[in-house]
Design a protein around this motif. Structure first.
Motif, PDB file in Angstrom:
ATOM      1  N   MET A 101      32.899  76.809   3.439  1.00  0.00           N
ATOM      2  CA  MET A 101      33.668  75.629   3.111  1.00  0.00           C
ATOM      3  C   MET A 101      33.126  75.071   1.811  1.00  0.00           C
ATOM      4  SD  MET A 101      32.818  72.496   5.722  1.00  0.00           S
ATOM      5  CE  MET A 101      31.100  72.100   5.748  1.00  0.00           C
ATOM      6  N   ASN A 102      33.949  74.370   1.070  1.00  0.00           N
ATOM      7  CA  ASN A 102      33.571  73.824  -0.226  1.00  0.00           C
ATOM      8  C   ASN A 102      33.426  72.314  -0.154  1.00  0.00           C
ATOM      9  OD1 ASN A 102      33.652  76.203  -1.949  1.00  0.00           O
ATOM     10  ND2 ASN A 102      35.806  76.266  -1.400  1.00  0.00           N
ATOM     11  N   VAL A 103      32.328  71.808  -0.712  1.00  0.00           N
ATOM     12  CA  VAL A 103      32.101  70.368  -0.831  1.00  0.00           C
ATOM     13  C   VAL A 103      31.604  70.082  -2.239  1.00  0.00           C
ATOM     14  CG1 VAL A 103      31.595  70.029   1.625  1.00  0.00           C
ATOM     15  CG2 VAL A 103      29.732  70.490   0.057  1.00  0.00           C
ATOM     16  N   MET A 104      31.709  68.841  -2.640  1.00  0.00           N
ATOM     17  CA  MET A 104      31.130  68.403  -3.921  1.00  0.00           C
ATOM     18  C   MET A 104      29.848  67.647  -3.601  1.00  0.00           C
ATOM     19  SD  MET A 104      33.142  69.279  -6.460  1.00  0.00           S
ATOM     20  CE  MET A 104      32.832  68.185  -7.811  1.00  0.00           C
ATOM     21  N   ILE A 105      28.739  68.098  -4.139  1.00  0.00           N
ATOM     22  CA  ILE A 105      27.462  67.403  -3.936  1.00  0.00           C
ATOM     23  C   ILE A 105      26.960  66.977  -5.305  1.00  0.00           C
ATOM     24  CG2 ILE A 105      25.099  67.540  -3.090  1.00  0.00           C
ATOM     25  CD1 ILE A 105      26.021  69.585  -1.051  1.00  0.00           C
ATOM     26  N   ALA A 163      27.734  76.204   4.528  1.00  0.00           N
ATOM     27  CA  ALA A 163      28.082  76.718   5.846  1.00  0.00           C
ATOM     28  C   ALA A 163      28.921  75.702   6.613  1.00  0.00           C
ATOM     29  CB  ALA A 163      26.809  77.033   6.629  1.00  0.00           C
ATOM     30  N   GLU A 164      29.843  76.205   7.388  1.00  0.00           N
ATOM     31  CA  GLU A 164      30.656  75.358   8.261  1.00  0.00           C
ATOM     32  C   GLU A 164      29.726  74.562   9.177  1.00  0.00           C
ATOM     33  OE1 GLU A 164      34.374  74.029   9.074  1.00  0.00           O
ATOM     34  OE2 GLU A 164      34.071  75.826   7.883  1.00  0.00           O
ATOM     35  N   GLY A 165      29.972  73.271   9.309  1.00  0.00           N
ATOM     36  CA  GLY A 165      29.172  72.435  10.196  1.00  0.00           C
ATOM     37  C   GLY A 165      27.885  71.907   9.589  1.00  0.00           C
ATOM     38  N   MET A 166      27.659  72.133   8.293  1.00  0.00           N
ATOM     39  CA  MET A 166      26.458  71.602   7.647  1.00  0.00           C
ATOM     40  C   MET A 166      26.410  70.092   7.832  1.00  0.00           C
ATOM     41  SD  MET A 166      25.303  71.718   3.643  1.00  0.00           S
ATOM     42  CE  MET A 166      23.774  72.613   3.503  1.00  0.00           C
ATOM     43  N   THR A 167      25.239  69.570   8.146  1.00  0.00           N
ATOM     44  CA  THR A 167      25.089  68.130   8.329  1.00  0.00           C
ATOM     45  C   THR A 167      24.626  67.466   7.042  1.00  0.00           C
ATOM     46  OG1 THR A 167      22.771  68.258   9.003  1.00  0.00           O
ATOM     47  CG2 THR A 167      24.436  68.444  10.761  1.00  0.00           C
ATOM     48  N   VAL A 168      24.739  66.157   7.020  1.00  0.00           N
ATOM     49  CA  VAL A 168      24.236  65.385   5.890  1.00  0.00           C
ATOM     50  C   VAL A 168      22.742  65.647   5.717  1.00  0.00           C
ATOM     51  CG1 VAL A 168      23.763  63.043   5.066  1.00  0.00           C
ATOM     52  CG2 VAL A 168      26.023  63.619   5.979  1.00  0.00           C
ATOM     53  N   ALA A 169      21.998  65.696   6.811  1.00  0.00           N
ATOM     54  CA  ALA A 169      20.556  65.941   6.730  1.00  0.00           C
ATOM     55  C   ALA A 169      20.265  67.282   6.063  1.00  0.00           C
ATOM     56  CB  ALA A 169      19.934  65.898   8.123  1.00  0.00           C
ATOM     57  N   GLN A 170      21.016  68.311   6.393  1.00  0.00           N
ATOM     58  CA  GLN A 170      20.817  69.620   5.775  1.00  0.00           C
ATOM     59  C   GLN A 170      21.148  69.580   4.290  1.00  0.00           C
ATOM     60  OE1 GLN A 170      23.386  71.575   8.592  1.00  0.00           O
ATOM     61  NE2 GLN A 170      21.672  72.747   9.445  1.00  0.00           N
ATOM     62  N   ALA A 214      28.496  65.721  10.410  1.00  0.00           N
ATOM     63  CA  ALA A 214      28.837  67.034   9.854  1.00  0.00           C
ATOM     64  C   ALA A 214      29.762  66.852   8.657  1.00  0.00           C
ATOM     65  CB  ALA A 214      29.519  67.889  10.916  1.00  0.00           C
ATOM     66  N   LEU A 215      29.544  67.664   7.648  1.00  0.00           N
ATOM     67  CA  LEU A 215      30.422  67.647   6.476  1.00  0.00           C
ATOM     68  C   LEU A 215      31.681  68.449   6.770  1.00  0.00           C
ATOM     69  CD1 LEU A 215      27.746  68.223   3.697  1.00  0.00           C
ATOM     70  CD2 LEU A 215      28.748  66.059   4.462  1.00  0.00           C
ATOM     71  N   ARG A 234      33.125  64.724  -0.505  1.00  0.00           N
ATOM     72  CA  ARG A 234      32.368  64.373  -1.710  1.00  0.00           C
ATOM     73  C   ARG A 234      31.084  63.695  -1.255  1.00  0.00           C
ATOM     74  NH1 ARG A 234      36.729  61.795  -2.010  1.00  0.00           N
ATOM     75  NH2 ARG A 234      35.750  59.818  -2.504  1.00  0.00           N
ATOM     76  N   VAL A 235      29.950  64.299  -1.567  1.00  0.00           N
ATOM     77  CA  VAL A 235      28.650  63.814  -1.123  1.00  0.00           C
ATOM     78  C   VAL A 235      27.847  63.377  -2.339  1.00  0.00           C
ATOM     79  CG1 VAL A 235      26.548  64.400   0.146  1.00  0.00           C
ATOM     80  CG2 VAL A 235      28.721  65.478   0.777  1.00  0.00           C
ATOM     81  N   GLU A 236      27.295  62.187  -2.265  1.00  0.00           N
ATOM     82  CA  GLU A 236      26.390  61.698  -3.319  1.00  0.00           C
ATOM     83  C   GLU A 236      25.031  61.445  -2.675  1.00  0.00           C
ATOM     84  OE1 GLU A 236      26.950  61.452  -6.581  1.00  0.00           O
ATOM     85  OE2 GLU A 236      29.003  62.140  -6.302  1.00  0.00           O
TER      86      GLU A 236
END
Length: 66
Positions: A1-5, A13-20, A50-51, A56-58
């Motif tokens: 899966m794609n996210v912006m960090i 990875a699918e199910g990645m948490t904010v902590a990870q 979970a993301l 969009r994560v900052e």
């Protein structure tokens, strides 16, 4: 899966948490704040938030200096 960090597209990875996500960017355990889609995520929720695709994560870290 794609996210912006921190403004950069990342494949995670699918199910990645904010902590990870935070651990992938910094080893610092203090002075870190996180927002997902412009909403602050409290530290107590990092492990259970979970993301999702296209989030969009900052991740902000405090810096000392003068």
């Amino acid at each position: 899966m794609n996210v912006m960090i921190n403004g950069a597209a990342r494949e995670v990875a699918e199910g990645m948490t904010v902590a990870q996500a935070v651990r992938s960017l910094t080893e610092s355990a203090t002075g870190v704040a996180v927002a997902v889609n412009d909403e602050v995520v409290t530290r107590s929720a990092w492990e259970t938030t979970a993301l999702r695709d296209s989030d969009r994560v900052e991740v902000l870290t405090a810096v000392q200096g003068g």
